[in-house]
Each structure stands twice: as C-alpha cells, then as structure tokens.
Scaffold this active site. Structure first.
Site, mmCIF file in Angstrom:
data_model
loop_
_atom_site.group_PDB
_atom_site.id
_atom_site.type_symbol
_atom_site.label_atom_id
_atom_site.label_comp_id
_atom_site.label_asym_id
_atom_site.label_seq_id
_atom_site.Cartn_x
_atom_site.Cartn_y
_atom_site.Cartn_z
ATOM 1 N N TYR A 132 -0.717 3.492 118.703
ATOM 2 C CA TYR A 132 -1.010 4.817 118.145
ATOM 3 C C TYR A 132 -2.504 4.976 117.886
ATOM 4 O O TYR A 132 -3.118 5.986 118.268
ATOM 5 C CB TYR A 132 -0.215 5.008 116.858
ATOM 6 C CG TYR A 132 -0.344 6.383 116.250
ATOM 7 C CD1 TYR A 132 0.326 7.471 116.798
ATOM 8 C CD2 TYR A 132 -1.132 6.599 115.117
ATOM 9 C CE1 TYR A 132 0.213 8.733 116.235
ATOM 10 C CE2 TYR A 132 -1.250 7.854 114.549
ATOM 11 C CZ TYR A 132 -0.572 8.925 115.116
ATOM 12 O OH TYR A 132 -0.695 10.166 114.563
ATOM 13 N N SER A 162 -6.175 11.898 114.744
ATOM 14 C CA SER A 162 -5.590 11.345 113.525
ATOM 15 C C SER A 162 -6.666 10.553 112.802
ATOM 16 O O SER A 162 -7.660 10.120 113.413
ATOM 17 C CB SER A 162 -4.417 10.421 113.864
ATOM 18 O OG SER A 162 -4.014 9.645 112.745
#
Length: 287
Positions: A169, A156
C-alpha cells in the site's frame, strides 16, 4: 468559467460509489458540477448520481475497473462523446493490501498496483491528454481561458510514512505522489493543475475490503474487524476530505495532507525521517 466556481463544470470521479469518492462527487455536485461517477460497483455509482441529482445537477454512472487499460480507454472516449472533455478528474479508486513484504505474493502486488497505481496512470493519461488537446486547440486570444482543467490524485499519508505492515500500500501511494509531482511539472504548460491529496485515517470501507496477506481466514477476519473499529473510532468522515479536495482545486495546491496524522507524518518525513523509520518497525497488531 473559473474552476473555482464549479458551476457548469464536468467532473469525473473514480471509486465514486462510496467513501471519499462519493463524498467528493457530492461536494462538487453541490457546487454546480455535473458528475460522472465511475466505480467497479455500478449500483453504488448509480446511487451516488441519484444523490447528486437531488442537489440539482445532472450526472451519469459507469461501471469501470480502473486497472483495465482497455476499459479505461473506452470509458474516457465515452465521456468525451456523450458529454465533453472533463474539467475536473479525481482519481480516487483504491484498495488496501496489508501484510509483510515477504508474505505478500505476486497476485496481491498485481492487484494493488493495478488499482492504486495503474488506475491513476490510466485516468490521468487519458483525461489529461483530452484536457491538453482542448487547450492547444484554442486560439491564442485574450479571451482564451487561463486554465485547462484539474486532476486530483488521491494518495495517502502512507505515501511518505513507511510501514512494515503495509509495504504494498505504501509503495503504491508513494508512487502516486511522485507521479503527481511529475505530472504537475509537465502539464503546467497546458494550464492543467495537478494535486496529490494525502489523507490520514478516514472513516471509509477500505479496511472492510482489504486483503490480508499471510493470514488464514480467521486471522484476516479478526484483523479486518479491528481495522474497521479503529477507523470508526478515529471518526474522520470522508466529507472533510472532500472539502479539502474542493479547496485544493480552487487554490491549485500541489500537495494536501489531510487531518492530524496526515500533517504530522508529512512534517516528520521532512524534518525527522529517522523517526518515521523507527515507527515503521512497530509490528501490526494481530487478530
């Protein structure tokens, strides 16, 4: 058979029931690959395979929890036995946990580490070993293929952009990026390509399925709706990420930032990390 052509390739995609995973599975199937769609939601994986078959290729669906080491070992063995060693593996399955570091408990950490990091470790280790063994078993002859396969790990833009709202995350995605770099160095000798793909905001169901640490049900619900709306308004479809994945496999790219914010955050991480540290302090909007 060069991987750039995909025709006849066997591709394993985790988290293939929706979002980037489904879009990638279909993009590969459209180019002639047989797709093994794995997802914790078997019905969703089966739907992906059904769609792939309309494109003229075969496939199979499996219910797999990528965080479960034993389940992943059984899955990898079944793929090899029922089909063969895969040519392409896309470790896509992922979840989101949002909330401050101090509000994020060990249960949330265990869950996100299990899916986002251990899932990539399991998929890469098990299938990467199969790929390497296949190459090492081939005789050293001129007709010996010049590739051993390709592993794609979905990280990501959060891998290189810290955030006070997404510490768990960001941590898992940064780990996936570094793991991919280490794997690429090791597996190059077996002619196995490794790519880390780092999308920015993409229109998937990740916000809908996220865990919101430190909030009651009302607050979590409001923030979930806000996150879903933001992704819809961003309007970057998973099919565009899938196309970048396909091109990354063809060109054997080590790192692929995706979309505007993915590229901008990557550039800032290299030329002005202090700017990212300032951005990381911006509080998340509350419901």
């Amino acid at each position: 058979m060069p991987l750039a052509h995909f025709d006849g390739a066997l591709a394993v995609v985790t988290g293939a029931g929706a979002g980037i995973g489904r879009a990638t599975a279909l993009a590969l199937a459209e180019r002639g690959a047989t797709v093994i769609a794995a997802d914790v939601d078997l019905a969703a994986a089966e739907r992906t395979v059904t769609l792939a078959k309309t494109l003229g290729t075969g496939g199979a669906a499996h219910r797999v929890d990528v965080s479960d080491a034993a389940a992943m070992e059984a899955f990898a063995a079944e793929v090899r036995e029922a089909h063969r060693v895969p040519d392409i593996v896309v470790n896509n399955a992922g979840i989101a946990v949002t909330g401050s570091f101090l509000d994020t408990g060990t249960a949330e950490w265990d869950r996100i580490l299990g899916v986002n990091l251990w899932g990539v470790v399991h998929g890469s280790r098990l299938f990467g070993k199969q790929m390497a063994e296949r190459v090492n078993a081939l005789p050293n002859k001129p007709e010996k293929p010049n590739y051993g396969g390709h592993i794609v790990n979905i990280a990501s833009a959060a891998a290189y952009a810290p955030s006070r709202a997404l510490p768990a995350y960001c941590t898992t995605k940064a780990a996936v990026l570094m793991l991919s770099e280490c794997m690429r160095a090791e597996l190059a000798g077996s002619r196995i390509g490794v790519t880390a793909v780092c999308p920015g905001f993409t229109s998937t169901g990740i916000a809908r399925n996220a865990t919101f640490a430190g909030l009651d049900s009302a607050g979590a619900g409001a923030l979930r709706k806000r996150g879903e709306k933001a992704l819809r308004m961003r309007g970057y479809p998973p099919e565009k990420v899938a196309e970048r994945i396909v091109q990354a496999i063809i060109k054997n790219k080590p790192l692929v930032p995706v979309n505007f914010e993915g590229h901008v955050l990557r550039a800032l991480s290299r030329v002005s990390p202090a700017s990212l540290r300032l951005l990381a302090r911006v509080p998340a909007p509350q419901g």
